[in-house]
Design a protein around this motif. Structure first.
Motif, PDB file in Angstrom:
ATOM      1  N   PHE A  44       0.836  -1.206   0.000  1.00 24.75           N
ATOM      2  CA  PHE A  44       0.000   0.000   0.000  1.00 24.75           C
ATOM      3  C   PHE A  44       0.870   1.255   0.000  1.00 24.75           C
ATOM      4  O   PHE A  44       0.633   2.198  -0.772  1.00 24.75           O
ATOM      5  N   PHE A  45       1.894   1.265   0.829  1.00 25.68           N
ATOM      6  CA  PHE A  45       2.790   2.418   0.930  1.00 25.68           C
ATOM      7  C   PHE A  45       3.513   2.659  -0.398  1.00 25.68           C
ATOM      8  O   PHE A  45       3.625   3.796  -0.866  1.00 25.68           O
ATOM      9  N   VAL A  46       4.043   1.586  -1.007  1.00 21.75           N
ATOM     10  CA  VAL A  46       4.784   1.720  -2.269  1.00 21.75           C
ATOM     11  C   VAL A  46       3.875   2.242  -3.374  1.00 21.75           C
ATOM     12  O   VAL A  46       4.241   3.154  -4.135  1.00 21.75           O
ATOM     13  N   LEU A  47       2.664   1.660  -3.468  1.00 24.39           N
ATOM     14  CA  LEU A  47       1.737   2.080  -4.512  1.00 24.39           C
ATOM     15  C   LEU A  47       1.306   3.532  -4.328  1.00 24.39           C
ATOM     16  O   LEU A  47       1.284   4.314  -5.296  1.00 24.39           O
ATOM     17  N   VAL A  48       0.975   3.899  -3.114  1.00 26.54           N
ATOM     18  CA  VAL A  48       0.553   5.283  -2.840  1.00 26.54           C
ATOM     19  C   VAL A  48       1.699   6.253  -3.125  1.00 26.54           C
ATOM     20  O   VAL A  48       1.495   7.326  -3.709  1.00 26.54           O
ATOM     21  N   THR A  49       2.923   5.871  -2.755  1.00 25.79           N
ATOM     22  CA  THR A  49       4.090   6.724  -3.019  1.00 25.79           C
ATOM     23  C   THR A  49       4.281   6.932  -4.519  1.00 25.79           C
ATOM     24  O   THR A  49       4.524   8.064  -4.978  1.00 25.79           O
ATOM     25  N   PHE A  50       4.169   5.847  -5.294  1.00 19.85           N
ATOM     26  CA  PHE A  50       4.305   5.957  -6.749  1.00 19.85           C
ATOM     27  C   PHE A  50       3.223   6.863  -7.324  1.00 19.85           C
ATOM     28  O   PHE A  50       3.504   7.720  -8.171  1.00 19.85           O
ATOM     29  N   ILE A  51       1.986   6.684  -6.875  1.00 21.76           N
ATOM     30  CA  ILE A  51       0.878   7.500  -7.384  1.00 21.76           C
ATOM     31  C   ILE A  51       1.098   8.972  -7.054  1.00 21.76           C
ATOM     32  O   ILE A  51       0.863   9.853  -7.893  1.00 21.76           O
ATOM     33  N   ILE A  52       1.573   9.248  -5.843  1.00 17.73           N
ATOM     34  CA  ILE A  52       1.825  10.641  -5.447  1.00 17.73           C
ATOM     35  C   ILE A  52       2.915  11.257  -6.324  1.00 17.73           C
ATOM     36  O   ILE A  52       2.780  12.386  -6.820  1.00 17.73           O
ATOM     37  N   ILE A  53       4.011  10.505  -6.548  1.00 16.42           N
ATOM     38  CA  ILE A  53       5.106  11.008  -7.387  1.00 16.42           C
ATOM     39  C   ILE A  53       4.612  11.263  -8.816  1.00 16.42           C
ATOM     40  O   ILE A  53       4.900  12.310  -9.412  1.00 16.42           O
ATOM     41  N   PHE A  54       3.859  10.302  -9.359  1.00 18.54           N
ATOM     42  CA  PHE A  54       3.325  10.441 -10.713  1.00 18.54           C
ATOM     43  C   PHE A  54       2.400  11.652 -10.816  1.00 18.54           C
ATOM     44  O   PHE A  54       2.487  12.453 -11.753  1.00 18.54           O
ATOM     45  N   LEU A  55       1.501  11.831  -9.833  1.00 20.59           N
ATOM     46  CA  LEU A  55       0.561  12.954  -9.868  1.00 20.59           C
ATOM     47  C   LEU A  55       1.281  14.290  -9.719  1.00 20.59           C
ATOM     48  O   LEU A  55       0.935  15.270 -10.395  1.00 20.59           O
ATOM     49  N   LEU A  56       2.273  14.341  -8.840  1.00 17.47           N
ATOM     50  CA  LEU A  56       3.031  15.572  -8.671  1.00 17.47           C
ATOM     51  C   LEU A  56       3.755  15.945  -9.953  1.00 17.47           C
ATOM     52  O   LEU A  56       3.737  17.108 -10.383  1.00 17.47           O
ATOM     53  N   TYR A  57       4.412  14.968 -10.576  1.00 20.34           N
ATOM     54  CA  TYR A  57       5.171  15.237 -11.808  1.00 20.34           C
ATOM     55  C   TYR A  57       4.237  15.639 -12.944  1.00 20.34           C
ATOM     56  O   TYR A  57       4.483  16.632 -13.646  1.00 20.34           O
ATOM     57  N   TYR A  58       3.149  14.889 -13.099  1.00 17.49           N
ATOM     58  CA  TYR A  58       2.199  15.186 -14.175  1.00 17.49           C
ATOM     59  C   TYR A  58       1.574  16.564 -14.001  1.00 17.49           C
ATOM     60  O   TYR A  58       1.499  17.357 -14.954  1.00 17.49           O
ATOM     61  N   ASN A  59       1.139  16.867 -12.801  1.00 15.61           N
ATOM     62  CA  ASN A  59       0.490  18.158 -12.575  1.00 15.61           C
ATOM     63  C   ASN A  59       1.478  19.316 -12.642  1.00 15.61           C
ATOM     64  O   ASN A  59       1.114  20.422 -13.067  1.00 15.61           O
ATOM     65  N   TYR A  60       2.731  19.061 -12.259  1.00 10.95           N
ATOM     66  CA  TYR A  60       3.763  20.085 -12.447  1.00 10.95           C
ATOM     67  C   TYR A  60       3.899  20.426 -13.930  1.00 10.95           C
ATOM     68  O   TYR A  60       3.916  21.611 -14.314  1.00 10.95           O
ATOM     69  N   LEU A  61       4.000  19.402 -14.777  1.00  9.33           N
ATOM     70  CA  LEU A  61       4.109  19.637 -16.223  1.00  9.33           C
ATOM     71  C   LEU A  61       2.852  20.304 -16.770  1.00  9.33           C
ATOM     72  O   LEU A  61       2.922  21.237 -17.575  1.00  9.33           O
ATOM     73  N   LYS A  62       1.700  19.829 -16.315  1.00  7.89           N
ATOM     74  CA  LYS A  62       0.426  20.332 -16.825  1.00  7.89           C
ATOM     75  C   LYS A  62       0.218  21.801 -16.485  1.00  7.89           C
ATOM     76  O   LYS A  62      -0.140  22.610 -17.347  1.00  7.89           O
ATOM     77  N   TYR A  63       0.466  22.169 -15.229  1.00 10.94           N
ATOM     78  CA  TYR A  63       0.153  23.526 -14.783  1.00 10.94           C
ATOM     79  C   TYR A  63       1.287  24.518 -15.013  1.00 10.94           C
ATOM     80  O   TYR A  63       1.141  25.704 -14.740  1.00 10.94           O
ATOM     81  N   THR A  64       2.408  24.033 -15.543  1.00  3.51           N
ATOM     82  CA  THR A  64       3.464  24.947 -15.990  1.00  3.51           C
ATOM     83  C   THR A  64       3.530  24.972 -17.518  1.00  3.51           C
ATOM     84  O   THR A  64       4.519  25.440 -18.092  1.00  3.51           O
ATOM     85  N   ASP A  65       2.475  24.469 -18.173  1.00  5.74           N
ATOM     86  CA  ASP A  65       2.376  24.465 -19.643  1.00  5.74           C
ATOM     87  C   ASP A  65       3.500  23.671 -20.299  1.00  5.74           C
ATOM     88  O   ASP A  65       3.979  24.032 -21.374  1.00  5.74           O
TER      89      ASP A  65
END
Length: 242
Positions: A44-65
């Motif tokens: 659970f910890f590993v999966l949640v950590t991966f999802i958080i990293i993926f969401l942070l990276y994706y949203n960083y790219l998305k909201y910085t155009d």
């Protein structure tokens, strides 16, 4: 003619297939590491950590155009003045070639394949675009290598034609930019002055291990949004054929 272009294989040639196999092996290795970590540690910890990293990276790219292909901003235009744009294609009909010899203009038809437009926002996926690489800062009339690899890594058979145009000659068209590599896209079709080459350097007739390692890791981090956009593009294409 355009129907043939849509069926063009994006994987071809010996090195194209080898580069694809290496990419898939490396991508599988990354996912295997994730699975092993889930088995050895708290899943659970590993999966949640991966999802958080993926969401942070994706949203960083998305909201910085820096993720979606989008209309170019006014302040970005000036960085392209004096640059050449390079387009590769297999599809120039006899009329287009005759027109080039008579006028010096090259008539390019935009590609409206929604699946190929995978970094577009959904509202733009079915629009037609002519894609251009930007000239390398050192090798004049040649594309930036990383830009070329992003588009043609799995094609080791060269396309038939290389077209080089001045950036200033596309300013009358609506322009989009790929923020990942700085590529320029012309919305719709384009009839522009340029130089047509039938003999040119095609860079993917070899392996690119270092680039594939970097490229595969980015795909690993953005696997789900890329797959989502790929799925949406496929659905749009299927809907069109009905």
């Amino acid at each position: 003619m355009r129907k043939k272009e849509k069926r063009m294989k994006k994987v071809n040639g010996l090195f194209g297939h080898i580069n694809l196999i290496i990419r898939n092996i490396i991508l599988s290795f990354y996912f295997s590491l994730l699975i092993v970590a889930m088995i050895l540690l708290n899943p659970f910890f590993v999966l949640v950590t991966f999802i958080i990293i993926f969401l942070l990276y994706y949203n960083y790219l998305k909201y910085t155009d820096k993720f979606h292909i989008r209309p170019i901003k006014y302040e970005e235009l000036k960085t392209y003045y004096g640059k050449k744009l390079i387009h590769y294609t297999n599809y120039l009909d006899d009329d287009a070639i005759n027109n080039y010899h008579l006028t010096g203009n090259i008539r390019l038809i935009g590609n409206g394949n929604a699946k190929a437009n995978y970094r577009m926002k959904c509202k733009d996926k079915s629009k037609k675009f002519v894609w251009f690489h930007v000239e390398d800062s050192i090798n004049k009339n040649e594309p930036e290598l990383e830009s070329f690899l992003q588009s043609h890594l799995f094609e080791s058979n060269p396309r038939k034609y290389k077209i080089v145009v001045n950036f200033e000659d596309v300013l009358d068209f609506p322009l989009f930019i790929n923020p990942v590599n700085g590529n320029i896209l012309v919305y719709g079709d384009a009839n522009v002055p340029g130089i047509l080459y039938k003999e040119f350097v095609w860079y993917t007739k070899r392996l690119y291990i270092k680039y594939i390692l970097k490229y595969s890791f980015i795909i690993f981090l953005l696997y789900f949004p890329l797959k989502y956009h790929d799925f949406i593009g496929t659905m749009i294409n299927k809907r069109r054929k009905r």
